[in-house]
Design a protein around this motif. Structure first.
Motif, PDB file in Angstrom:
ATOM      1  N   ASP A   1       2.335  13.080   3.430  1.00 25.41           N
ATOM      2  CA  ASP A   1       1.405  13.636   4.415  1.00 25.41           C
ATOM      3  C   ASP A   1       0.814  12.542   5.295  1.00 25.41           C
ATOM      4  O   ASP A   1       0.656  12.721   6.515  1.00 25.41           O
ATOM      5  N   GLU A   2       0.482  11.404   4.701  1.00 25.41           N
ATOM      6  CA  GLU A   2      -0.081  10.302   5.490  1.00 25.41           C
ATOM      7  C   GLU A   2       0.941   9.770   6.489  1.00 25.41           C
ATOM      8  O   GLU A   2       0.609   9.467   7.647  1.00 25.41           O
ATOM      9  N   ILE A   3       2.185   9.664   6.061  1.00 30.22           N
ATOM     10  CA  ILE A   3       3.239   9.199   6.978  1.00 30.22           C
ATOM     11  C   ILE A   3       3.463  10.216   8.082  1.00 30.22           C
ATOM     12  O   ILE A   3       3.591   9.853   9.261  1.00 30.22           O
ATOM     13  N   LEU A   4       3.477  11.481   7.725  1.00 29.80           N
ATOM     14  CA  LEU A   4       3.635  12.529   8.740  1.00 29.80           C
ATOM     15  C   LEU A   4       2.507  12.478   9.761  1.00 29.80           C
ATOM     16  O   LEU A   4       2.741  12.545  10.971  1.00 29.80           O
TER      17      LEU A   4
ATOM     18  N   LYS B   1       0.852  -1.197   0.000  1.00 32.01           N
ATOM     19  CA  LYS B   1       0.000   0.000   0.000  1.00 32.01           C
ATOM     20  C   LYS B   1       0.882   1.239   0.000  1.00 32.01           C
ATOM     21  O   LYS B   1       1.823   1.349   0.791  1.00 32.01           O
ATOM     22  N   VAL B   2       0.574   2.188  -0.873  1.00 32.58           N
ATOM     23  CA  VAL B   2       1.369   3.409  -0.991  1.00 32.58           C
ATOM     24  C   VAL B   2       0.847   4.467  -0.016  1.00 32.58           C
ATOM     25  O   VAL B   2      -0.353   4.746   0.028  1.00 32.58           O
TER      26      VAL B   2
ATOM     27  N   VAL C   1       9.926   1.126  -1.453  1.00 32.23           N
ATOM     28  CA  VAL C   1       9.919   1.653  -2.817  1.00 32.23           C
ATOM     29  C   VAL C   1       9.293   3.050  -2.868  1.00 32.23           C
ATOM     30  O   VAL C   1       8.330   3.334  -2.169  1.00 32.23           O
ATOM     31  N   THR C   2       9.894   3.904  -3.704  1.00 37.04           N
ATOM     32  CA  THR C   2       9.329   5.232  -3.955  1.00 37.04           C
ATOM     33  C   THR C   2       8.405   5.168  -5.153  1.00 37.04           C
ATOM     34  O   THR C   2       8.786   4.677  -6.213  1.00 37.04           O
ATOM     35  N   ARG C   3       7.182   5.651  -4.979  1.00 33.18           N
ATOM     36  CA  ARG C   3       6.259   5.807  -6.103  1.00 33.18           C
ATOM     37  C   ARG C   3       6.204   7.304  -6.409  1.00 33.18           C
ATOM     38  O   ARG C   3       5.558   8.072  -5.693  1.00 33.18           O
ATOM     39  N   LEU C   4       6.934   7.703  -7.461  1.00 39.32           N
ATOM     40  CA  LEU C   4       7.095   9.120  -7.766  1.00 39.32           C
ATOM     41  C   LEU C   4       5.750   9.828  -7.885  1.00 39.32           C
ATOM     42  O   LEU C   4       4.859   9.398  -8.620  1.00 39.32           O
ATOM     43  N   GLY C   5       5.622  10.901  -7.143  1.00 36.00           N
ATOM     44  CA  GLY C   5       4.401  11.681  -7.163  1.00 36.00           C
ATOM     45  C   GLY C   5       3.329  11.174  -6.206  1.00 36.00           C
ATOM     46  O   GLY C   5       2.288  11.801  -6.037  1.00 36.00           O
ATOM     47  N   TYR C   6       3.579  10.005  -5.584  1.00 35.71           N
ATOM     48  CA  TYR C   6       2.578   9.414  -4.700  1.00 35.71           C
ATOM     49  C   TYR C   6       3.109   9.207  -3.283  1.00 35.71           C
ATOM     50  O   TYR C   6       2.462   9.604  -2.318  1.00 35.71           O
ATOM     51  N   GLY C   7       4.266   8.577  -3.143  1.00 40.57           N
ATOM     52  CA  GLY C   7       4.786   8.340  -1.803  1.00 40.57           C
ATOM     53  C   GLY C   7       5.626   7.079  -1.729  1.00 40.57           C
ATOM     54  O   GLY C   7       6.378   6.765  -2.657  1.00 40.57           O
TER      55      GLY C   7
END
Length: 228
Positions: free
Chosen positions: A179-182, A174-175, A216-222
């Motif tokens: 902001d969600e992580i913060l 799940k990405v 993994v980084t999902r560019l533009g998403y998180g």
């Protein structure tokens, strides 16, 4: 109290409606579809139980159940077969696929209710057992001792790194946006920059060694923890 979500899959529309009405009267949330093809378009992993007819169209109940048991997202969803087929071979086939119970038509609604309650009680026992470890291969996150271990070697994570890894491991694939992580990891801190998440992710990747590639980084998403 949890409301259990049940899906009834049967090509007899009247029977679906009868089962839906009676199960909802018992307090369950019930959806119905009239073919396996329709059912397979749904997010079946969200259901607590499937009531599945065997004799249906091109995809039989047995075939559909076999497909679900091979998919990690639905492998643990309990299945009760409901069918007019009641020979010993059919029953054995159902249980060999992984069915939790088998009800032969004609049946009483009281019997269905009793069997549904029994299966849900049996399969829901694990929900009462608190999770104390999150494990992915040789990566172990001990939630009680607040320790991270890779290949039996302790990994010294900061509290924030630990909480980020916990969040990602609890929700593999799940990405999460920055902001969600913060919000979930730094929720008590009002003045934290997005860049703080990136810095902690970079350190976390380095510390967990071979599993760094799974963050993994999902560019533009998180970010997400991707299984391989």
């Amino acid at each position: 109290m949890k409301t259990y979500h049940i899906l009834v899959v049967d090509d007899e529309e009247d029977l679906c409606e009868i089962l839906k009405f009676n199960l909802e009267t018992e307090g369950y949330s019930v959806d119905t579809v009239n073919s396996a093809e329709e059912a397979l378009k749904l997010d079946l992993g969200k259901y607590d139980l499937l009531l599945l007819d065997v004799m249906m169209g091109e995809i039989s109940g047995f075939k559909m159940a076999n497909m679900l048991k091979k998919d990690k997202k639905t492998a643990n969803v309990p299945i009760i077969f409901i069918t007019a087929k009641d020979t010993e071979n059919d029953t054995v086939t159902g249980f060999n696929i992984g069915a939790d119970d088998y009800i032969s038509k004609p049946f009483s609604l009281r019997e269905v209710s009793a069997r549904v309650r029994a299966v849900l009680r049996r399969t829901s026992l694990s929900e009462d057992i608190p999770v104390t470890q999150l494990i992915y291969k040789s990566l172990v996150l001990d939630l009680l001792q607040k320790r991270a271990v890779v290949d039996n070697i302790d990994v010294p994570l900061t509290k924030k790194e630990f909480e980020i890894l916990k969040l990602l491991l609890e929700n593999k694939d799940k990405v999460f946006s920055r902001d969600e992580i913060l919000n979930q990891v730094w929720n008590e801190d009002s003045y934290v920059l997005d860049r703080t998440v990136d810095v902690n992710i970079t350190r976390l990747r380095r510390k967990i060694g071979i599993y760094g590639k799974n963050v993994v980084t999902r560019l533009g998403y998180g970010y997400c923890f991707e299984q391989d």
